[in-house]
Design a protein around this motif. Structure first.
Motif, mmCIF file in Angstrom:
data_model
loop_
_atom_site.group_PDB
_atom_site.id
_atom_site.type_symbol
_atom_site.label_atom_id
_atom_site.label_comp_id
_atom_site.label_asym_id
_atom_site.label_seq_id
_atom_site.Cartn_x
_atom_site.Cartn_y
_atom_site.Cartn_z
ATOM 1 N N SER A 194 8.843 13.528 20.717
ATOM 2 C CA SER A 194 7.515 13.232 20.162
ATOM 3 C C SER A 194 6.602 12.663 21.237
ATOM 4 O O SER A 194 5.434 13.078 21.365
ATOM 5 C CB SER A 194 7.629 12.232 19.004
ATOM 6 O OG SER A 194 8.302 12.802 17.899
ATOM 7 N N SER A 201 0.461 17.773 24.873
ATOM 8 C CA SER A 201 -0.521 18.461 24.030
ATOM 9 C C SER A 201 -1.860 17.755 23.990
ATOM 10 O O SER A 201 -2.868 18.340 23.577
ATOM 11 C CB SER A 201 0.020 18.578 22.603
ATOM 12 O OG SER A 201 0.130 17.292 21.997
ATOM 13 N N ALA A 206 0.848 13.938 17.563
ATOM 14 C CA ALA A 206 1.844 15.013 17.551
ATOM 15 C C ALA A 206 3.252 14.431 17.602
ATOM 16 O O ALA A 206 3.494 13.399 18.229
ATOM 17 C CB ALA A 206 1.612 15.945 18.732
ATOM 18 N N ASP A 210 6.169 18.972 15.303
ATOM 19 C CA ASP A 210 5.042 19.770 15.800
ATOM 20 C C ASP A 210 5.435 20.524 17.069
ATOM 21 O O ASP A 210 5.045 21.677 17.269
ATOM 22 C CB ASP A 210 3.845 18.868 16.094
ATOM 23 C CG ASP A 210 3.314 18.173 14.853
ATOM 24 O OD1 ASP A 210 3.326 18.794 13.769
ATOM 25 O OD2 ASP A 210 2.903 17.001 14.956
ATOM 26 N N CYS A 211 6.219 19.844 17.915
ATOM 27 C CA CYS A 211 6.665 20.491 19.151
ATOM 28 C C CYS A 211 7.534 21.697 18.832
ATOM 29 O O CYS A 211 7.372 22.768 19.434
ATOM 30 C CB CYS A 211 7.432 19.490 20.008
ATOM 31 S SG CYS A 211 7.920 20.125 21.625
ATOM 32 N N LYS A 213 7.484 23.589 16.198
ATOM 33 C CA LYS A 213 6.625 24.665 15.700
ATOM 34 C C LYS A 213 5.893 25.359 16.849
ATOM 35 O O LYS A 213 5.742 26.587 16.859
ATOM 36 C CB LYS A 213 5.630 24.114 14.690
ATOM 37 C CG LYS A 213 6.260 23.644 13.386
ATOM 38 C CD LYS A 213 5.228 22.990 12.482
ATOM 39 C CE LYS A 213 5.870 22.437 11.216
ATOM 40 N NZ LYS A 213 4.893 21.687 10.377
#
Length: 328
Positions: A194, A201, A206, A210-211, A213
């Motif tokens: 994270s 990003s 984030a 999220d990473c 995805k």
């Protein structure tokens, strides 16, 4: 109906169940720990929750719980039933076993470490069922491990066996909370991914999900973050399997929710590091999710009752040396 109380205490919430002798979950409940009110309030929350569970069992199953098992984070002394230290709960040297037993009318209580208790459940009734040697590694805020041998979890001489999150995999790397640099936990936990993805990003909100995805969508920045984490994880796991030689390696925690986005490259990375004298274990996802700790606490309670009921071998005496033995 005979049953036990199972409690899994986390940093912010508690999961609990009443568990039947066959492992059936007869009742489930969740509550916050109340840690914002301080460590004494956390202890009282646990005791009050257990007391309410006892009352529920009496009302709905005709009798109070026969025993209780509780899993907590941090450092524990299982033999003495003491929660020694937990940074995220703010307590130290809490005689939790005795406090719970007193609140529950004197029933026996088993105290366990949260990760090792979750590993016990995964080994007996989850992804490691049938494996006599396994390693359970949850990838969450941190990284820990539970070493399964013959249906039990190895605690180590001082209660800290399995702490693979603090294997140094990148000497001189980023500072870990333990004081070392380059620890596995600092590089391959869900929290580490994270942090790395938020920086890469440019989105401070984030996280690891999220990473994952972004990896699936082909984002090269995410793929680099993911690859770095998997390489560090594979290095740490290689050390663990070299020392332990498990049949099964069970990966759980938040990062494992990425599914094959994690497992496909991780299996390949570990396989690439295994040399001739080593045997590649089966690498599988955990099966019990966030219920593992609670289910494991129930197993601890039933184990305690089984030990108490086991017949004691008769004491051997010699009338020549034992003054209590009367010759006829």
């Amino acid at each position: 109906m005979r049953h036990v109380i199972a409690l899994d205490v986390g940093g912010t919430g508690m999961k609990a169940a009443l568990v039947g002798a066959d492992g059936t979950l007869l009742h489930e409940a969740r509550r916050p720990t109340g840690r914002d009110r301080g460590p004494d309030a956390v202890v009282e929350s646990i005791l009050g929750f257990a007391e309410d569970l006892r009352a529920h069992g009496t009302a709905h199953f005709g009798e109070p719980a026969a025993a209780a098992g509780v899993a907590v984070p941090g450092i524990i002394d299982a033999d003495r039933g003491i929660a020694v230290y937990a940074a995220n709960l703010g307590w130290s040297d809490v005689p939790l076993r005795d406090l719970l037993s007193a609140r529950l009318g004197g029933v026996p209580v088993a105290l366990g470490h949260d990760v090792r208790t979750g590993g016990l459940a995964e080994g007996r009734i989850g992804a490691g069922k049938g494996a006599d040697r396994f390693l359970f590694v949850p990838l969450g805020t941190g990284i820990a491990g539970a070493i399964g041998i013959g249906g039990a979890i190895e605690p180590g001489a001082h209660g800290s066996a399995g702490e693979i999150g603090h294997i140094v995999v990148r000497p001189g790397g980023p500072l870990c909370g333990c004081g070392q640099r380059g620890c596995l936990e600092r590089l391959a936990s869900a929290a580490a991914v994270s942090r790395a993805w938020a920086e890469a990003s440019g989105d401070p909100e984030a996280d690891a999900a999220d990473c994952a995805k972004a990896v699936e969508s082909g984002d090269p920045r995410a793929q680099e973050v993911w690859r770095n984490a998997i390489d560090a994880l594979a290095d740490g796991l290689l050390t663990a399997l070299t020392l332990l030689d498990p049949h099964t390696l069970i990966i759980g925690g938040g990062l494992a929710e990425a599914g094959e986005t994690l497992f496909t490259p991780l299996r390949a990375a570990v396989a690439a590091r295994v040399v001739q004298f080593q045997t590649l274990p089966e690498i599988v996802p955990a099966a019990l999710g966030d219920t593992a700790g609670c289910l494991g606490a129930g197993l601890l309670a039933w184990d305690l009752l089984a030990e108490a009921a086991a017949p004691t071998a008769p004491r051997k005496t010699d009338p020549k040396t034992d003054p209590t033995e009367v010759a006829t």
